[in-house]
Design an enzyme around this catalytic site. Structure first.
Site, mmCIF file in Angstrom:
data_model
loop_
_atom_site.group_PDB
_atom_site.id
_atom_site.type_symbol
_atom_site.label_atom_id
_atom_site.label_comp_id
_atom_site.label_asym_id
_atom_site.label_seq_id
_atom_site.Cartn_x
_atom_site.Cartn_y
_atom_site.Cartn_z
ATOM 1 N N ASP B 105 2.345 -24.273 13.451
ATOM 2 C CA ASP B 105 1.103 -24.548 12.732
ATOM 3 C C ASP B 105 1.337 -24.304 11.244
ATOM 4 O OD1 ASP B 105 -1.550 -25.301 12.577
ATOM 5 O OD2 ASP B 105 -2.300 -23.259 12.830
ATOM 6 N N TYR B 107 -0.201 -24.809 7.059
ATOM 7 C CA TYR B 107 -1.280 -24.179 6.284
ATOM 8 C C TYR B 107 -1.372 -24.984 4.997
ATOM 9 C CZ TYR B 107 -3.500 -19.716 4.645
ATOM 10 O OH TYR B 107 -4.335 -18.720 4.211
ATOM 11 N N HIS B 112 -8.354 -24.881 1.937
ATOM 12 C CA HIS B 112 -8.448 -23.932 3.057
ATOM 13 C C HIS B 112 -7.713 -22.623 2.733
ATOM 14 C CE1 HIS B 112 -8.322 -22.228 7.089
ATOM 15 N NE2 HIS B 112 -7.011 -22.200 7.029
ATOM 16 N N ARG B 121 -8.354 -11.575 1.910
ATOM 17 C CA ARG B 121 -7.709 -10.669 0.946
ATOM 18 C C ARG B 121 -8.526 -10.639 -0.329
ATOM 19 N NH1 ARG B 121 -4.019 -13.745 3.419
ATOM 20 N NH2 ARG B 121 -4.064 -15.285 1.743
ATOM 21 N N GLU B 179 -10.489 -24.635 14.049
ATOM 22 C CA GLU B 179 -9.790 -25.188 12.895
ATOM 23 C C GLU B 179 -9.526 -26.661 13.211
ATOM 24 O OE1 GLU B 179 -6.373 -22.703 11.803
ATOM 25 O OE2 GLU B 179 -7.759 -21.402 10.714
ATOM 26 N N GLU B 181 -7.649 -29.882 12.690
ATOM 27 C CA GLU B 181 -6.313 -30.181 12.171
ATOM 28 C C GLU B 181 -5.804 -31.510 12.718
ATOM 29 O OE1 GLU B 181 -3.575 -26.945 12.704
ATOM 30 O OE2 GLU B 181 -5.094 -25.414 12.342
ATOM 31 N N ASP B 213 -7.440 -25.797 16.611
ATOM 32 C CA ASP B 213 -6.701 -24.540 16.685
ATOM 33 C C ASP B 213 -7.721 -23.397 16.741
ATOM 34 O OD1 ASP B 213 -4.675 -22.628 16.464
ATOM 35 O OD2 ASP B 213 -4.747 -22.672 14.275
ATOM 36 N N ARG B 217 -11.288 -14.756 14.781
ATOM 37 C CA ARG B 217 -11.086 -14.212 13.428
ATOM 38 C C ARG B 217 -11.024 -12.702 13.394
ATOM 39 N NH1 ARG B 217 -8.903 -18.509 11.064
ATOM 40 N NH2 ARG B 217 -10.296 -20.298 11.100
ATOM 41 N N GLN B 220 -7.605 -11.731 14.766
ATOM 42 C CA GLN B 220 -6.607 -12.142 13.777
ATOM 43 C C GLN B 220 -6.564 -11.208 12.566
ATOM 44 O OE1 GLN B 220 -7.421 -16.106 12.310
ATOM 45 N NE2 GLN B 220 -5.783 -16.068 10.792
ATOM 46 N N TYR B 224 -2.811 -9.385 11.933
ATOM 47 C CA TYR B 224 -1.893 -10.358 11.342
ATOM 48 C C TYR B 224 -0.966 -9.818 10.253
ATOM 49 C CZ TYR B 224 -3.954 -11.396 6.751
ATOM 50 O OH TYR B 224 -4.364 -11.323 5.448
ATOM 51 N N LYS B 233 -4.786 -16.481 17.961
ATOM 52 C CA LYS B 233 -4.584 -17.926 18.062
ATOM 53 C C LYS B 233 -4.057 -18.352 19.437
ATOM 54 C CE LYS B 233 -4.965 -18.977 13.513
ATOM 55 N NZ LYS B 233 -5.728 -20.118 12.968
ATOM 56 N N THR B 237 -5.065 -23.852 22.231
ATOM 57 C CA THR B 237 -5.027 -24.858 21.175
ATOM 58 C C THR B 237 -5.268 -26.197 21.865
ATOM 59 O OG1 THR B 237 -3.353 -23.552 20.018
ATOM 60 C CG2 THR B 237 -3.620 -25.847 19.318
ATOM 61 N N THR B 324 -5.711 -26.065 9.015
ATOM 62 C CA THR B 324 -7.075 -26.523 8.802
ATOM 63 C C THR B 324 -7.160 -27.511 7.654
ATOM 64 O OG1 THR B 324 -7.862 -24.389 9.516
ATOM 65 C CG2 THR B 324 -9.434 -25.760 8.319
ATOM 66 N N GLU B 338 -14.987 -20.745 6.839
ATOM 67 C CA GLU B 338 -15.141 -21.247 5.467
ATOM 68 C C GLU B 338 -16.524 -21.849 5.256
ATOM 69 O OE1 GLU B 338 -11.734 -23.760 3.893
ATOM 70 O OE2 GLU B 338 -11.244 -23.536 6.011
#
Lengths: 394, 394
Positions: B105, B107, B112, B121, B179, B181, B213, B217, B220, B224, B233, B237, B324, B338
């Protein structure tokens, strides 16, 4: 014929690991190792499930069947074995023993995780991330590049950026490293949503192999935030050709180190699955470190319970590795980045100071464990030699 | 018989996607969709490679063969097709079209990645990590839990810890997300050490599917760091059942957004592989967002070149997803975290304010693109309904 077991052999009657071999002119098939001999199981047991090029069809038959075949093989090799089913180990080629489904790599050594934390994140308040003692951290690796011992390792290329460089450059890895690990092979999978409890471990895991999780530290350091290691690992992962059955490791079982804080209920164990396995790593023929598996914080039963607690399936052929095995002492560290402290404190190899791997270097990882008959059993070896990058001069 | 193509169908002669279907009483096999019909390729072309339960054997035959079969199928369905080779779409069951080898996967959406950076973060100086514009960041996911559209999604359990909680707790995910994708399927693999250049993209990638996907959250966020997403995840999927051939996407090709700084040479493209594909996401029947694939920063040709530049093989059946798809506008964001800004700014779904997924919710992702004959072509859909966790009350 009677198979002779040399004095001190690590492949005695209490081991009997499975592999896939080919004799000249015959296709790959399943075998069991005893002493310096390989027994052709399709011939000896007259069962086509062993005439396949991977152990997967046999492993998929499940726990009861594994136990039955182990008893059968033990009886067989304790007596007379048909001569046409026996090959000398030197006369056969060993292949990848399993068709790898998903490959997961854990990070279960506290000593390793703390050392890497200090090296990769020197400014962090603690070497371990806050989640480390609550769950066995792991990530998915590339199943398609799992190779058998003896396969040459071509130095990978990729993007590297030292902290003092303004932008990344492309070229051959300058900090090629090893990780000495143990790998566990799922024989019998589990359904979507079912999970595998720690007490069900033995019904799902068929056996263990040695793993060298080759690592390009410069590529890894630049790429791994925020989604984890990718190209720094995916170029090759070597495994040993002999799968030591979990049943052979009963005498090696020990408690894990004390887990504090106590793990959440789904990670608790009703019986210990720590393993007293001694690894040794040699670099160009010289032993440089002896990682002790018994020091691993998380057990393989906890790893599998964690990996499936979200409802994910496990499948026949899934391989999950422990992560680098490092003990508390310097000469117990299972990766060269730790052993040489990021290259600042080289080790002497055949009289020369060395930090990361040079082209032509060869690394061999071996391991032994207590066996049920008070002898020791061996895992054989995982061996790999570094070949130059395809992009010369970079 | 002549296959009728309804006015405005997204499955006209310029699309012809491949899938795996079964009619009542027959085993799964390869088919091509035209209008509201499915053509049984093993029967229509009298070739056993299509009588298999996945497209892998056909895909492994390589680029020249894909082109030849596309011409054959186009000729065939433009004229009379034997009636016994034609099924109504409503009368067949659609299966996972490929046996997934490795799943990666990426990014690749700047919008996104920046949004997630701000949400995950908030204290970081920049929303994008320093490597983001130098390489397409990606990670390996779990191939064994890739499921076909229509498969129910059981709410996963796992460890969650909010920043203000002292320790993690175990229970059902509270922040279940999607997500939206696009996924690319490798048909013809590449050897160890070989790599796939951006200009070789079309010789290796067979086609594209829609991907959801699913993402937990809360699980994760806790797990992560430092090795990337894992259980957040790996529970499921979903992919759409129809693989749109790369050849059908010629008219959709557009340049990617300007890449600044210029990527390293191995990531440069001699021809554009951005794709002008419009996605739409509906939540319980109401369209909530329209992610534009043309906004993706990194192209799929760049993703494959990156994934193999370290010498890693690619294999028939490898699936790699874009990550995503989010555009600059709020109603173009391809994940609910988001779209609702971490749940702080709910969207209205059928008159109710909603943030993350509730049990019983259904999500459907669709997509269309310009086709060669000035019509539009469709990807079909990827659909999934959320079922309650196995651990009630947690």
């Amino acid at each position: 014929m009677r198979i002779e077991i040399p004095e001190g052999s690590l492949f005695g009657l209490a081991n009997l690991p499975y592999g896939v071999f080919s004799a000249p002119g015959t296709p790959p098939r399943a075998g069991v190792r005893l002493g310096d001999s390989v027994v052709d199981l399709a011939r000896a047991l007259d069962d086509e499930v062993f005439a396949q090029p991977s152990l997967n069809p046999f492993m998929a038959q499940g726990y009861e069947r594994w136990a039955q075949v182990r008893r059968q093989v033990t009886d067989l090799v304790s007596g007379e074995v048909p001569g046409e089913a026996v090959h000398a180990i030197d006369a056969v080629t060993l292949h990848l023993p399993v068709e790898v489904a998903d490959y997961v790599d854990f990070y279960a050594s506290e000593h390793h995780a703390a050392n890497l934390g200090r090296l990769f994140r020197p400014d962090a308040p603690q070497p371990l991330t806050p989640n480390w003692k609550h769950l066995p951290i792991g990530y998915h690796g590339r199943a398609g590049t799992v190779v058998v011992s003896g396969t040459d390792i071509v130095r990978p290329c990729g993007q590297r950026k030292a902290p003092d460089e303004p932008a990344p450059t492309f070229g051959a890895c300058r900090r090629l490293d090893i990780e000495a690990e143990l790998g566990f092979i799922v024989g019998a999978g589990s359904r979507l949503g079912a999970g595998v409890s720690t007490s069900d471990f033995r019904h799902h895991v068929f056996g263990a192999v040695l793993v060298n999780d080759w690592s390009a530290r410069d590529i890894q350091a630049w790429e791994y935030v925020p989604l984890g290691p990718f190209l720094g690992k995916s170029f090759a992962t070597s495994i040993s050709p002999w799968v030591v059955p979990l049943a052979a490791l009963e005498a090696a079982r020990v408690p894990t180190p004390v887990q504090d804080p106590a793990p959440l209920p789904y990670l608790r164990e009703s019986e210990p699955w720590g393993l007293d396995i001694d690894l040794a790593v040699s670099w160009n023929g010289q032993e440089v470190t002896r990682p002790p598996y018994r020091e691993m914080y998380w057990s393989p039963a906890q790893m599998l319970a964690h990996m499936t607690v979200n409802g994910a399936t496990s499948r026949t052929g899934d391989l999950y590795a422990s992560g680098t095995i490092s003990g508390p002492a310097k000469d117990q560290r299972g990766a060269f980045i730790e052993l040489t402290w990021g290259g600042q404190d080289p080790v002497e190899v055949n009289g020369e100071p060395r930090s990361f791997l040079l082209d032509g270097d060869e690394v061999v990882i071996t391991a032994t464990a207590p066996a049920a008959d008070r002898t020791r059993l061996g895992f054989g070896e995982v061996r790999g030699r570094v070949r130059p990058s395809a992009h010369e001069g970079e």
